[in-house]
Design a protein around this motif. Structure first.
Motif, PDB file in Angstrom:
ATOM      1  N   GLY A  65       0.834  25.195  -3.724  1.00 46.57           N
ATOM      2  CA  GLY A  65       1.742  25.459  -4.830  1.00 46.57           C
ATOM      3  C   GLY A  65       1.983  24.189  -5.612  1.00 46.57           C
ATOM      4  O   GLY A  65       1.170  23.256  -5.586  1.00 46.57           O
ATOM      5  N   VAL A  66       3.128  24.119  -6.286  1.00 45.29           N
ATOM      6  CA  VAL A  66       3.401  22.956  -7.126  1.00 45.29           C
ATOM      7  C   VAL A  66       4.041  21.803  -6.347  1.00 45.29           C
ATOM      8  O   VAL A  66       4.115  20.699  -6.841  1.00 45.29           O
ATOM      9  N   GLY A  67       4.522  22.049  -5.126  1.00 41.06           N
ATOM     10  CA  GLY A  67       5.115  20.974  -4.331  1.00 41.06           C
ATOM     11  C   GLY A  67       4.065  20.061  -3.744  1.00 41.06           C
ATOM     12  O   GLY A  67       2.865  20.264  -3.903  1.00 41.06           O
ATOM     13  N   ASP A  68       4.514  19.033  -3.005  1.00 41.77           N
ATOM     14  CA  ASP A  68       3.563  18.081  -2.424  1.00 41.77           C
ATOM     15  C   ASP A  68       3.554  18.109  -0.902  1.00 41.77           C
ATOM     16  O   ASP A  68       2.992  17.222  -0.268  1.00 41.77           O
ATOM     17  N   LYS A  69       4.148  19.150  -0.295  1.00 45.69           N
ATOM     18  CA  LYS A  69       4.168  19.213   1.164  1.00 45.69           C
ATOM     19  C   LYS A  69       3.828  20.599   1.704  1.00 45.69           C
ATOM     20  O   LYS A  69       3.919  20.821   2.899  1.00 45.69           O
ATOM     21  N   ASN A  70       3.471  21.530   0.833  1.00 40.79           N
ATOM     22  CA  ASN A  70       3.309  22.903   1.303  1.00 40.79           C
ATOM     23  C   ASN A  70       1.868  23.386   1.283  1.00 40.79           C
ATOM     24  O   ASN A  70       1.600  24.558   1.492  1.00 40.79           O
ATOM     25  N   GLY A  71       0.912  22.492   1.026  1.00 38.95           N
ATOM     26  CA  GLY A  71      -0.468  22.932   0.899  1.00 38.95           C
ATOM     27  C   GLY A  71      -1.261  22.777   2.185  1.00 38.95           C
ATOM     28  O   GLY A  71      -0.945  21.953   3.045  1.00 38.95           O
ATOM     29  N   GLU A  72      -2.326  23.576   2.291  1.00 43.28           N
ATOM     30  CA  GLU A  72      -3.204  23.493   3.458  1.00 43.28           C
ATOM     31  C   GLU A  72      -4.591  23.973   3.072  1.00 43.28           C
ATOM     32  O   GLU A  72      -4.746  24.940   2.328  1.00 43.28           O
ATOM     33  N   GLN A  73      -5.596  23.288   3.575  1.00 42.51           N
ATOM     34  CA  GLN A  73      -6.986  23.694   3.372  1.00 42.51           C
ATOM     35  C   GLN A  73      -7.674  23.773   4.730  1.00 42.51           C
ATOM     36  O   GLN A  73      -7.412  22.960   5.618  1.00 42.51           O
ATOM     37  N   TYR A  74      -8.553  24.771   4.854  1.00 40.89           N
ATOM     38  CA  TYR A  74      -9.219  25.006   6.133  1.00 40.89           C
ATOM     39  C   TYR A  74     -10.688  25.306   5.845  1.00 40.89           C
ATOM     40  O   TYR A  74     -11.017  26.169   5.030  1.00 40.89           O
ATOM     41  N   GLN A  75     -11.583  24.583   6.506  1.00 44.08           N
ATOM     42  CA  GLN A  75     -13.013  24.758   6.317  1.00 44.08           C
ATOM     43  C   GLN A  75     -13.706  24.977   7.656  1.00 44.08           C
ATOM     44  O   GLN A  75     -13.280  24.426   8.668  1.00 44.08           O
ATOM     45  N   ARG A 116      -9.126  21.236   9.267  1.00 45.02           N
ATOM     46  CA  ARG A 116      -7.874  21.664   8.647  1.00 45.02           C
ATOM     47  C   ARG A 116      -7.139  20.440   8.125  1.00 45.02           C
ATOM     48  O   ARG A 116      -6.974  19.449   8.843  1.00 45.02           O
ATOM     49  N   LEU A 117      -6.720  20.517   6.871  1.00 45.17           N
ATOM     50  CA  LEU A 117      -6.048  19.391   6.237  1.00 45.17           C
ATOM     51  C   LEU A 117      -4.729  19.858   5.633  1.00 45.17           C
ATOM     52  O   LEU A 117      -4.680  20.874   4.944  1.00 45.17           O
ATOM     53  N   GLU A 118      -3.663  19.118   5.925  1.00 44.69           N
ATOM     54  CA  GLU A 118      -2.346  19.460   5.408  1.00 44.69           C
ATOM     55  C   GLU A 118      -1.954  18.507   4.284  1.00 44.69           C
ATOM     56  O   GLU A 118      -2.272  17.313   4.324  1.00 44.69           O
ATOM     57  N   GLU A 119      -1.270  19.081   3.298  1.00 44.85           N
ATOM     58  CA  GLU A 119      -0.740  18.243   2.225  1.00 44.85           C
ATOM     59  C   GLU A 119       0.441  17.441   2.748  1.00 44.85           C
ATOM     60  O   GLU A 119       1.247  17.929   3.534  1.00 44.85           O
ATOM     61  N   PHE A 120       0.515  16.196   2.321  1.00 42.65           N
ATOM     62  CA  PHE A 120       1.569  15.302   2.802  1.00 42.65           C
ATOM     63  C   PHE A 120       2.103  14.529   1.610  1.00 42.65           C
ATOM     64  O   PHE A 120       1.397  14.326   0.628  1.00 42.65           O
ATOM     65  N   ALA A 121       3.349  14.127   1.671  1.00 39.89           N
ATOM     66  CA  ALA A 121       3.967  13.412   0.557  1.00 39.89           C
ATOM     67  C   ALA A 121       3.095  12.229   0.139  1.00 39.89           C
ATOM     68  O   ALA A 121       2.756  11.374   0.946  1.00 39.89           O
ATOM     69  N   GLY A 122       2.718  12.225  -1.133  1.00 41.67           N
ATOM     70  CA  GLY A 122       1.891  11.144  -1.654  1.00 41.67           C
ATOM     71  C   GLY A 122       0.408  11.375  -1.495  1.00 41.67           C
ATOM     72  O   GLY A 122      -0.402  10.596  -1.997  1.00 41.67           O
TER      73      GLY A 122
END
Length: 582
Positions: A302-312, A333-339
């Motif tokens: 989404g538009v935030g910087d902590k709620n994303g996730e990608q999985y391959q 699996r990669l998680e979005e993190f602040a910054g």
């Protein structure tokens, strides 16, 4: 109207009441008859006027033919001839629901388009010709509106493309883009009359409140493609299956002024949930399978910087002389993190090949309008629906694992694992398993501290955002049984200090199985995981290599589809006017 009898005559005398005068231009026996003399100049003007009338009549006929047609030309014409940028001549004719386009290089036909429209279905057949006049490419495209339900509108486009070389099939593409759209609501921004006046430079003291709205749109896309490539001996060289789905929510400012902090005529993605699957099979010239791979990618953000996730995921098999020699599988699996934002994924505009100005019409468009906006191009350019994906691959947006293996982990939480198996004569003889994880480091607090100090430690600014954990296991097998094994597991931890900064430490455990049984040892290292594990990125590297290799196949398919193996112009001068106009 005055009708001349002979344009060769210098003058002919006619009475106003229609009685003919004598041939020498003198009046007849009745003295009350008037005589009109018509000169050569008048006759020329008359002839020009007749030609102008005919031209006007033809234009009116063109307009009548074009009116209500789903195909559109500038000025409402039904016939157009123009010179293209490549110097070719394009001739377009529209007759109601029928369209024909012919493109010529001199007197040689290089492209033809035949389109029909009926029952809310548009059909276009495009053919390209090579220098010798032979067919080099054919494209059959159909677009149809789908029944509206529950506030959703739907449309679908199917295409069948064939490339020819020297009269032989070189490549085929069959694909389908299915789209559903729902305009979910509007966020209102109130502007006072004075604010509006300042924006429009129109001062109106009696203006009340003007309400401008940001529109919200939901889009659901599903794309499927089958691509086959052939050797010159007609053997299948490559088979690719692409499935791409996405749920998108857009917020749009369709006004010429800034609204709610969003610039004029702008749109942004509020949320996406996408899935991509690629299956690739490669063969040698004798028809033997060389490599078979399945890669998947899922992304939600989404538009935030902590709620994303990608999985391959990747599952790859290699063959020699028809026999399996290597198999690999793993996930990331990669998680979005602040910054640390996630890699971008193609948005709805990318997948539909739309520019913001084409998407941002005054009113939100339904599915058939959005899918039909570029029908002229999508029906004649095989790469059209592959372009968003192909460009993303070219920019490395699916290569997070390989990038992290080469350039570092950037303090993001992730999980990666990869298993490699080697085979001889159909039996597994070796298996290697690698894993790599990074988890958020705990906050520094009293509960984390122990009543002792270390020789050196981390300052608050050096404190790691994540703690890493790796493992590696290699097995040798005979007759399906493990006969030898080596394993290593390393884990970072923070050694707290009650009176000073904490210290980053790594615990490494080594284990070996051989004829003498198991033996192992644990070692504590001061510092991060790289001090204890020189191959800590093995899982990321192995997975990343296979992911990249498969996505390179996708890019090659896009590049080959984009190649102009002919002299035609992929885009013509007609436009699709929409089903409602038919």
């Amino acid at each position: 109207m005055i009708d001349p009898v002979s344009s060769a005559s210098t003058s002919l005398a006619y009475s106003v009441n229609g009685s003919r005068a004598d041939s020498v231009g003198q009046a007849g026996s009745s003295a009350n008859r008037d005589v009109v003399s018509i000169s050569d100049e008048a006759l020329r003007k008359y002839a020009a006027g007749r030609a102008g009338t005919a031209s006007t009549d033809e234009s009116e006929q063109d307009a009548a033919r074009a009116e209500g047609s789903p195909w559109k030309l500038p000025g409402g014409l039904a016939h157009s001839e123009r010179t293209l940028k490549n110097g070719h001549t394009e001739i377009i004719d529209i007759d109601g629901g029928t369209l024909t386009v012919r493109e010529y290089d001199g007197d040689k036909l290089v492209k033809s388009v035949d389109g029909t429209m009926g029952d809310e279905r548009a059909v276009l057949d495009t053919t390209y010709y090579d220098e010798t006049g032979k067919v080099s490419q054919t494209i059959h495209a159909e677009m149809a509106r789908i029944e509206e339900k529950g506030g959703w509108t739907g449309a679908v486009m199917n295409r069948s493309v064939t490339w020819y070389k020297d009269g032989q099939v070189e490549r085929t593409l069959g694909d389908e883009m299915y789209m559903r759209t729902r305009n979910t609501g509007q966020a209102t921004i109130s502007l006072s009359g004075n604010e509006f006046s300042r924006m429009t430079e129109d001062v109106d003291g009696d203006a009340d409140t003007l309400v401008l709205k940001l529109t919200n749109e939901d889009h659901s896309l599903s794309y499927h493609a089958d691509i086959q490539e052939f050797y010159d001996n007609k053997q299948l060289a490559r088979n690719i299956v692409i499935d791409q789905t996405g749920e998108f929510t857009q917020e749009s400012n369709r006004h010429g002024v800034e609204v709610g902090g969003m610039g004029p005529l702008a749109t942004r993605e509020l949320h996406h949930d996408t899935r991509l699957s690629v299956v690739s099979e490669e063969y040698d010239r004798d028809g033997e399978l060389l490599r078979e791979a399945t890669v998947t990618d899922a992304s939600e953000d989404g538009v935030g910087d902590k709620n994303g996730e990608q999985y391959q995921t990747a599952d790859v098999s290699w063959y020699k002389d028809g026999e399996l020699v290597k198999h690999g599988r793993g996930s990331f699996r990669l998680e979005e993190f602040a910054g640390h934002k996630l890699m971008k994924r193609p948005g709805v505009l990318d997948l539909l090949g739309l520019k913001p100005e084409e998407y941002l019409t005054p009113e939100a468009q339904d599915s058939s309008e959005l899918l039909g906006t570029k029908l002229e191009e999508s029906s004649s350019a095989p790469e059209f629906f592959l372009e968003g994906l192909g460009r993303a691959v070219a920019k490395g947006q699916y290569g997070s694992a390989a990038d992290m293996a080469e350039y570092g982990r950037f303090g993001q939480p992730f999980d990666a694992d990869w298993t490699t198996e080697l085979y001889e004569d159909g039996e597994m003889v070796m298996r290697k398993q690698d894993s790599h994880q990074a988890r958020n480091a705990p906050e520094r607090g009293v509960d984390d501290r122990l009543p002792f100090r270390t020789v050196a430690g981390l300052s608050d600014g050096d404190r790691p955002a994540v703690l890493q954990h790796t493992s590696h296991t290699t097995e040798i097998l005979e007759n399906g049984k493990t006969v030898a094994r080596e394993s290593q597991e390393t884990r970072e931890f923070l050694q707290p200090d009650e009176h000073g900064p904490d210290t980053l430490m790594t615990l490494a455990g080594y284990n070996r199985l051989n004829d003498n049984g198991d033996d192992g040892v644990n070692v504590v290292y001061k510092g991060g995981i790289d001090a204890a594990d020189p191959d800590s990125s093995a899982a990321l590297r192995s997975l990343g290599e296979e992911l990249d290799l498969t996505m390179d196949v996708v890019y090659e398919a896009y590049r080959d589809a984009r190649g102009r193996g002919n002299f035609g112009d992929k885009a013509s001068g007609f436009r699709f006017n929409g089903f409602d106009q038919a």
